[in-house]
Write a protein that holds these residues in place. Structure first.
Motif, mmCIF file in Angstrom:
data_model
loop_
_atom_site.group_PDB
_atom_site.id
_atom_site.type_symbol
_atom_site.label_atom_id
_atom_site.label_comp_id
_atom_site.label_asym_id
_atom_site.label_seq_id
_atom_site.Cartn_x
_atom_site.Cartn_y
_atom_site.Cartn_z
ATOM 1 N N PHE A 28 23.544 58.294 20.518
ATOM 2 C CA PHE A 28 24.983 57.969 19.939
ATOM 3 C C PHE A 28 24.857 56.810 19.056
ATOM 4 N N VAL A 29 24.099 55.730 19.142
ATOM 5 C CA VAL A 29 23.991 54.729 18.295
ATOM 6 C C VAL A 29 23.015 54.834 17.513
ATOM 7 N N VAL A 30 21.725 54.788 17.834
ATOM 8 C CA VAL A 30 20.400 54.832 16.903
ATOM 9 C C VAL A 30 20.265 56.215 16.144
ATOM 10 N N GLU A 31 20.124 57.314 17.125
ATOM 11 C CA GLU A 31 19.836 58.523 16.274
ATOM 12 C C GLU A 31 21.064 59.006 15.215
ATOM 13 N N GLN A 32 22.266 58.924 15.647
ATOM 14 C CA GLN A 32 23.187 59.207 14.709
ATOM 15 C C GLN A 32 23.836 57.998 13.992
ATOM 16 N N ASN A 33 23.149 56.846 14.019
ATOM 17 C CA ASN A 33 23.288 55.585 13.161
ATOM 18 C C ASN A 33 24.872 55.542 13.124
ATOM 19 N N CYS A 34 25.469 55.133 14.540
ATOM 20 C CA CYS A 34 26.733 54.978 14.481
ATOM 21 C C CYS A 34 27.101 53.812 15.245
ATOM 22 N N VAL A 35 27.560 52.835 14.821
ATOM 23 C CA VAL A 35 27.827 51.451 15.452
ATOM 24 C C VAL A 35 29.226 51.732 16.117
ATOM 25 N N TYR A 36 29.368 51.765 17.464
ATOM 26 C CA TYR A 36 30.724 51.832 18.019
ATOM 27 C C TYR A 36 30.530 51.236 19.494
ATOM 28 N N LEU A 135 38.151 62.322 12.155
ATOM 29 C CA LEU A 135 37.177 61.215 12.570
ATOM 30 C C LEU A 135 37.309 60.515 13.540
ATOM 31 N N GLU A 136 36.384 60.490 14.435
ATOM 32 C CA GLU A 136 35.955 59.644 15.572
ATOM 33 C C GLU A 136 34.684 58.642 15.095
ATOM 34 N N ASP A 137 34.988 57.337 15.086
ATOM 35 C CA ASP A 137 33.651 56.525 14.594
ATOM 36 C C ASP A 137 32.773 57.233 13.513
ATOM 37 N N ASP A 138 33.804 57.486 12.476
ATOM 38 C CA ASP A 138 33.290 58.120 11.194
ATOM 39 C C ASP A 138 32.363 59.462 11.425
ATOM 40 N N ILE A 139 32.500 60.077 12.587
ATOM 41 C CA ILE A 139 31.802 61.383 12.840
ATOM 42 C C ILE A 139 32.920 62.277 12.920
#
Length: 147
Positions: A28-36, A135-139
């Motif tokens: 969720f953080v690294v692969e999807q490049n999503c800081v949350y 959008l949830e965490d820009d996804i």
């Protein structure tokens, strides 16, 4: 073969907690490049479904009773390790998670916040889109329900 265990937060070993958080972060953080904020204070209230393969956690969900996350019961943090995605164990993970909600909470109605690109995956488990995209965490996500 995937071996499932279902545990409450206080039943998780330190090792299991570390490994499930590591898997969630990897995807969720690294692969999807999503800081949350993945560690959101809700894990203590959840049932945790752990999928083990060769003593490693490679699949995971957390489950909530109705009224905690949504009006209905819910499944969240659905994740499989990139190392085993070719085995399609996400479907087994969802079946076990749905059965666990039905058994533990005696509920058949389930709501999820699904990444929009996974709509067909969840439809294979009788989930139906119940909201417009948001959008949830820009996804891009959609709410889906299963009755």
């Amino acid at each position: 073969m995937l071996i499932f265990q279902i545990k409450r937060f206080n039943e998780l070993s330190i090792y299991e907690l570390y490994k499930l958080l590591q898997l969630r972060s990897e995807v969720f953080v690294v692969e999807q490049n999503c800081v949350y904020q993945d560690i959101d204070g809700k894990d203590e209230k959840a049932l945790h479904v752990l999928g083990f393969y060769e003593n490693e956690i490679v699949a995971y969900t957390r489950l909530f009773d109705k009224g905690y996350y949504f009006d209905e019961a819910s499944i969240g943090r659905v994740v499989t390790s990139p190392k085993v995605r070719d085995k399609k164990w996400g479907h087994d993970l969802m079946k076990v998670s749905i059965e666990a909600i039905e058994k533990e909470y005696d509920i058949s109605e389930i709501t999820i916040s699904a990444q929009e690109h996974l709509k067909k995956f969840y439809e294979a488990h009788q989930f139906v889109q119940s909201s417009e995209m948001y959008l949830e965490d820009d996804i891009p996500h959609i709410q889906m329900k299963r009755s």
